[in-house]
Every structure is written in C-alpha cells, then in structure tokens.
Motif scaffolding. Structure first.
Motif, PDB file in Angstrom:
ATOM      1  N   CYS A 136       0.843  -1.211   0.000  1.00  0.00           N
ATOM      2  CA  CYS A 136       0.000   0.000   0.000  1.00  0.00           C
ATOM      3  C   CYS A 136       0.867   1.245   0.000  1.00  0.00           C
ATOM      4  O   CYS A 136       2.092   1.172   0.188  1.00  0.00           O
ATOM      5  CB  CYS A 136      -1.005   0.014   1.155  1.00  0.00           C
ATOM      6  SG  CYS A 136      -0.418   0.540   2.756  1.00  0.00           S
ATOM      7  N   MET A 156      -4.065  14.984  -3.345  1.00  0.00           N
ATOM      8  CA  MET A 156      -4.070  13.576  -2.912  1.00  0.00           C
ATOM      9  C   MET A 156      -4.452  12.665  -4.069  1.00  0.00           C
ATOM     10  O   MET A 156      -3.911  11.577  -4.232  1.00  0.00           O
ATOM     11  CB  MET A 156      -5.027  13.384  -1.735  1.00  0.00           C
ATOM     12  CG  MET A 156      -4.505  13.979  -0.441  1.00  0.00           C
ATOM     13  SD  MET A 156      -5.148  13.126   0.992  1.00  0.00           S
ATOM     14  CE  MET A 156      -6.858  13.513   0.866  1.00  0.00           C
ATOM     15  N   GLU A 157      -5.387  13.152  -4.875  1.00  0.00           N
ATOM     16  CA  GLU A 157      -5.845  12.340  -6.008  1.00  0.00           C
ATOM     17  C   GLU A 157      -4.703  12.061  -6.987  1.00  0.00           C
ATOM     18  O   GLU A 157      -4.619  10.980  -7.572  1.00  0.00           O
ATOM     19  CB  GLU A 157      -7.016  13.057  -6.716  1.00  0.00           C
ATOM     20  CG  GLU A 157      -7.494  12.438  -8.004  1.00  0.00           C
ATOM     21  CD  GLU A 157      -8.009  11.004  -7.886  1.00  0.00           C
ATOM     22  OE1 GLU A 157      -8.347  10.568  -6.760  1.00  0.00           O
ATOM     23  OE2 GLU A 157      -8.026  10.306  -8.919  1.00  0.00           O
ATOM     24  N   ALA A 160      -3.073   9.130  -5.501  1.00  0.00           N
ATOM     25  CA  ALA A 160      -3.988   7.984  -5.395  1.00  0.00           C
ATOM     26  C   ALA A 160      -4.290   7.388  -6.767  1.00  0.00           C
ATOM     27  O   ALA A 160      -4.417   6.163  -6.912  1.00  0.00           O
ATOM     28  CB  ALA A 160      -5.280   8.418  -4.709  1.00  0.00           C
ATOM     29  N   GLU A 161      -4.364   8.259  -7.779  1.00  0.00           N
ATOM     30  CA  GLU A 161      -4.692   7.788  -9.128  1.00  0.00           C
ATOM     31  C   GLU A 161      -3.620   6.819  -9.634  1.00  0.00           C
ATOM     32  O   GLU A 161      -3.922   5.773 -10.207  1.00  0.00           O
ATOM     33  CB  GLU A 161      -4.803   8.993 -10.060  1.00  0.00           C
ATOM     34  CG  GLU A 161      -5.280   8.658 -11.435  1.00  0.00           C
ATOM     35  CD  GLU A 161      -5.303   9.871 -12.354  1.00  0.00           C
ATOM     36  OE1 GLU A 161      -4.704  10.918 -11.997  1.00  0.00           O
ATOM     37  OE2 GLU A 161      -5.896   9.751 -13.424  1.00  0.00           O
ATOM     38  N   ARG A 164      -3.972   3.597  -7.728  1.00  0.00           N
ATOM     39  CA  ARG A 164      -5.181   2.876  -8.167  1.00  0.00           C
ATOM     40  C   ARG A 164      -4.942   2.188  -9.503  1.00  0.00           C
ATOM     41  O   ARG A 164      -5.298   1.027  -9.693  1.00  0.00           O
ATOM     42  CB  ARG A 164      -6.333   3.884  -8.288  1.00  0.00           C
ATOM     43  CG  ARG A 164      -7.719   3.271  -8.324  1.00  0.00           C
ATOM     44  CD  ARG A 164      -8.794   4.349  -8.460  1.00  0.00           C
ATOM     45  NE  ARG A 164      -8.682   5.411  -7.477  1.00  0.00           N
ATOM     46  CZ  ARG A 164      -8.586   6.709  -7.777  1.00  0.00           C
ATOM     47  NH1 ARG A 164      -8.602   7.124  -9.023  1.00  0.00           N
ATOM     48  NH2 ARG A 164      -8.479   7.622  -6.820  1.00  0.00           N
ATOM     49  N   VAL A 170      -4.539   2.867  -0.995  1.00  0.00           N
ATOM     50  CA  VAL A 170      -3.925   4.036  -0.341  1.00  0.00           C
ATOM     51  C   VAL A 170      -4.556   4.226   1.039  1.00  0.00           C
ATOM     52  O   VAL A 170      -5.784   4.270   1.169  1.00  0.00           O
ATOM     53  CB  VAL A 170      -4.125   5.316  -1.186  1.00  0.00           C
ATOM     54  CG1 VAL A 170      -3.517   6.523  -0.480  1.00  0.00           C
ATOM     55  CG2 VAL A 170      -3.510   5.138  -2.567  1.00  0.00           C
ATOM     56  N   HIS A 171      -3.686   4.330   2.051  1.00  0.00           N
ATOM     57  CA  HIS A 171      -4.130   4.634   3.410  1.00  0.00           C
ATOM     58  C   HIS A 171      -3.742   6.069   3.733  1.00  0.00           C
ATOM     59  O   HIS A 171      -2.651   6.516   3.384  1.00  0.00           O
ATOM     60  CB  HIS A 171      -3.462   3.685   4.425  1.00  0.00           C
ATOM     61  CG  HIS A 171      -3.769   4.044   5.848  1.00  0.00           C
ATOM     62  ND1 HIS A 171      -5.002   3.834   6.419  1.00  0.00           N
ATOM     63  CD2 HIS A 171      -3.011   4.646   6.816  1.00  0.00           C
ATOM     64  CE1 HIS A 171      -4.994   4.262   7.674  1.00  0.00           C
ATOM     65  NE2 HIS A 171      -3.800   4.771   7.943  1.00  0.00           N
ATOM     66  N   LEU A 172      -4.633   6.770   4.421  1.00  0.00           N
ATOM     67  CA  LEU A 172      -4.323   8.141   4.835  1.00  0.00           C
ATOM     68  C   LEU A 172      -4.202   8.214   6.352  1.00  0.00           C
ATOM     69  O   LEU A 172      -5.131   7.841   7.068  1.00  0.00           O
ATOM     70  CB  LEU A 172      -5.440   9.090   4.373  1.00  0.00           C
ATOM     71  CG  LEU A 172      -5.254  10.556   4.809  1.00  0.00           C
ATOM     72  CD1 LEU A 172      -4.051  11.182   4.123  1.00  0.00           C
ATOM     73  CD2 LEU A 172      -6.522  11.367   4.516  1.00  0.00           C
ATOM     74  N   PRO A 194     -10.338  10.176  -2.469  1.00  0.00           N
ATOM     75  CA  PRO A 194      -9.325   9.458  -3.246  1.00  0.00           C
ATOM     76  C   PRO A 194      -8.677   8.270  -2.517  1.00  0.00           C
ATOM     77  O   PRO A 194      -8.063   7.435  -3.171  1.00  0.00           O
ATOM     78  CB  PRO A 194      -8.250  10.532  -3.529  1.00  0.00           C
ATOM     79  CG  PRO A 194      -8.937  11.837  -3.337  1.00  0.00           C
ATOM     80  CD  PRO A 194      -9.973  11.597  -2.290  1.00  0.00           C
ATOM     81  N   VAL A 195      -8.788   8.187  -1.196  1.00  0.00           N
ATOM     82  CA  VAL A 195      -8.062   7.124  -0.480  1.00  0.00           C
ATOM     83  C   VAL A 195      -8.997   5.982  -0.097  1.00  0.00           C
ATOM     84  O   VAL A 195     -10.208   6.160   0.032  1.00  0.00           O
ATOM     85  CB  VAL A 195      -7.336   7.658   0.786  1.00  0.00           C
ATOM     86  CG1 VAL A 195      -6.352   8.765   0.409  1.00  0.00           C
ATOM     87  CG2 VAL A 195      -8.323   8.158   1.844  1.00  0.00           C
ATOM     88  N   ASP A 196      -8.408   4.801   0.082  1.00  0.00           N
ATOM     89  CA  ASP A 196      -9.210   3.617   0.427  1.00  0.00           C
ATOM     90  C   ASP A 196      -9.522   3.560   1.914  1.00  0.00           C
ATOM     91  O   ASP A 196     -10.554   3.026   2.308  1.00  0.00           O
ATOM     92  CB  ASP A 196      -8.438   2.351   0.021  1.00  0.00           C
ATOM     93  CG  ASP A 196      -8.187   2.330  -1.472  1.00  0.00           C
ATOM     94  OD1 ASP A 196      -9.073   1.887  -2.204  1.00  0.00           O
ATOM     95  OD2 ASP A 196      -7.108   2.793  -1.899  1.00  0.00           O
TER      96      ASP A 196
END
Ligand code: TLP
Length: 351
Positions: A136, A156-157, A160-161, A164, A170-172, A194-196
């Motif tokens: 991750c 962040m995106e 994250a993109e 992905r 992605v962890h925040l 954007p994050v999981d």
C-alpha cells in the motif's frame, strides 16, 4: 496565584470539557468485543458517514489506527510506500516492521507534504520473484512535518490515481484531517474520497481524551477488527469513551478555524521578533514551526519559555507550537510577549 501555563506543546494536551464529561457519564454501554456497545456503534456510523466510507472501527490511538490500517491492506513481507517526513515512518516505533513484517519504502516528501506521483509510480514494484510486493501507499493530511499543510483533494488524487491504476490501496494518516478539511473548506468525505482508508484522531484538536477511527470498506474494517483484537485493542464498555468522541465530532469541528487563526497570529507575532524565523503565510492549520538564530538556541528557548509559563516543544533546531481548544487568544498574546522577553531577542519590531 501563578497563571495557568500556555500549553502549545501539542493539541494532544486538550482536556475533556465538563459537557464532554457529562456525555461520557451518561453513555449507554455494552461489551464492544461482542459488538454490543450502542454508543460505539453510533460513533462508528457517524465516522463512516463523515468520511464517506462504508464502515469505521474505534481504535485506541492514531498509532494503532495507522498500524491496523496498514496491516489490513498488506501481507507479511510487503513493502509500504511512505513519505520520508511522515509520522508513520518517524514516530510509530516501526510497528509495521515489528508486527507486520513489512518493509517501509520512504520517498522524498515535497515541501507541501506530498509524494511525487511519478516517484510513487516508479517505486511500485514489478511482479518479480526477487521483489517484495507493494502492499500500500500511505499519505498524511494535514502533514505535520511540512508545517501542518492542508493537502487538497486534487493533490491527494494525483498520488492515489497512480496507485489505483497499479492496483495498490492508499491509506491516509488523517490524524488531523478535520483541520485540513476545515482549512480547505472541503467536506471531509470529498477530501478523503481518493483514499481507500483513513485514520483520524479524536484526541487531538477535537478535544476527546482518547481514541481514533479507522474508516474504509466493510470487508476492510472486518479485517481491521481482527488486527485490533490481536494488538490488544479489543475494548469492553468503551461507550464512555465513544461518547466523548461523539461529543467532539458534534461540537468541536467547526471551531478548529479559531485554532488556525490563533496559529497564524502566533506566527505573525513571532515573525516580528528579531532572531525568530517563521513564515506566517505558510500556516494553514494549527501548527507553527519556527527556528531561531544565534545567540538563541532552540533547546534553551524551550526552557526559557517554560519559565515564563509558555510550553513549546522542539526537535533539533525546529521548535513547534500547536494551538487547540486548550489555548485562548489571550494565551497567544502571552506567548508572543514571553518570546519577546527571552534573553537574546531584542524588542519586537511590531508591537
Ligand atoms: N503525534 C504526536 C506525537 O507523536 C508527535 C503529536 O504531538 O503531534 N499521525 C500524526 C500525523 C500525528 O501527529 C500523531 C501524533 C499520530 C499519527 C499518532 O497519534 P497517537 O498519538 O494518537 O498515537
């Protein structure tokens, strides 16, 4: 009577208010390991709704939230991409290595507290028998070591993109993600879309005595529940603490703007003192990092301010002051006045 100290060492020093304590005293409780604490259920539902995730899990601390959060995305032997200025990398006692058998892969952090998407892409491992798997990517927002920067959803995106597209979750670390959301004027659910998964803390600027929430998909939170138990984080009649968290989320989010204004005022005041180096324009949330020029020395300044009743912290050359509901506007004035009196600092340029 000696005046109450001005507590700027951290927003973790916030104490539960009388109203919060009352909510704690009146909380309905059950055995949460049996999933029977209705107050915990209410807190977890609210956290899931606020973050726009399917589910949430009440954990003891930000550190436990990040550890459980990362373990629930990974397998033993995986590599985790982190910022080289992140709390996960610096300040969480290598829990991911000790408990998870994970390897952290620190990447250079930008001045805004982010990772470079191209570097993240390059760091994600190819499927090769020699390589660890990339398990991750972990981000942080607000980003502490860059001065509490509030990182926007689009920033962040951008990272994250990339993750992905390569199938990496992605962890925040959102210990202070409410500060970021309030500073940006972005609803929290949008900011963390954007994050999981995201961990946020109740026990910092939100003023609860303990607790964090780890939020993500249903399946992810069920995995996290097992990891939490393994780490000794299964709690029983913990509704008394969840009630403090509910109170914090219902009453102490909007007021974070006051802390941000106080931080900016503190930075402006310190910037007006000879020998103090700080950029007020860069203050976005509740953190003020500053440095001092010789003859002032950071560690000595901490002692000198403490004798004036003003508590700040230091790591190396940098000093840190955090505003919170524990700190009033008058306290900010007191802190600036105390800094102006410190040996070595001349009269402030601006009164
Ligand atoms: N940070 C504490 C200290 O550990 C430095 C503080 O006073 O700021 N993520 C971030 C970004 C944090 O700043 C912290 C706490 C954590 C995670 C861990 O939270 P806790 O202390 O609840 O384990």
């Amino acid at each position: 009577m000696t005046a109450r100290p001005v507590e700027l060492r951290s927003d973790t020093f916030t104490r539960p208010s009388p109203a919060m304590r009352l909510a704690m005293a009146e909380a309905e409780v059950g055995d949460d390991v049996w999933n029977e604490d209705s107050t915990v259920h209410r807190l977890e539902s609210l956290a899931a709704r606020l973050t726009g995730k399917e589910a949430a899990l009440f954990v003891t601390s930000g550190t436990q939230g990040n550890l459980v959060g990362i373990l629930s995305h990974t397998q033993r032997g995986d590599e985790v991409i982190v910022g080289d200025q992140s709390h996960v990398f610096w300040s969480e006692t290598a829990g991911t290595a000790v408990v998870g058998g994970l390897q952290l892969r620190p990447l250079a952090t930008t001045t805004r507290g982010l990772l470079d998407p191209d570097e993240v892409n390059a760091a994600i491992r190819e499927d090769d028998v020699h390589n660890p798997r990339t398990g991750c990517v972990a981000l942080e927002n607000s980003h502490q070591w860059s001065g509490g920067r509030a990182i926007s959803r689009s920033e962040m995106e951008s990272v994250a993109e990339v993750a992905r597209d390569r199938g990496i979750p992605v962890h925040l670390d959102g210990a202070r993600v409410f500060n970021a959301a309030v500073a940006l004027g972005t609803p929290l659910a949008d900011l963390v879309a954007p994050v999981d998964s995201v961990t946020f803390c109740l026990s910092k600027g939100l003023g609860a005595p303990i607790g964090s929430l780890l939020c993500g998909s249903y399946a992810y939170v069920e995995r996290a529940r097992r990891w939490r138990k393994l780490l000794g984080g299964g709690m029983r009649q913990v509704g008394v603490l969840a009630a403090a968290g509910l109170y914090a989320l219902e009453h102490n989010v909007d007021r974070l703007t006051e802390d941000h204004e106080d931080a900016r005022l503190l930075a402006e005041g310190l910037a007006g003192l000879p020998g103090f180096r700080v950029s007020p324009r860069e203050i976005e949330t509740n953190m003020v990092f500053f440095e001092v020029d010789p003859p002032l020395v950071a560690s000595e300044l901490v002692e000198q301010l403490a004798t004036e009743g003003v508590r700040v912290s230091t790591t190396g050359r940098r000093l840190r002051a955090l505003t919170s509901l524990e700190v009033s506007r008058d306290d900010i004035v007191r802190a600036i006045d105390a800094a102006a009196r410190v040996k070595g600092a001349a009269t402030p340029a601006i009164a």
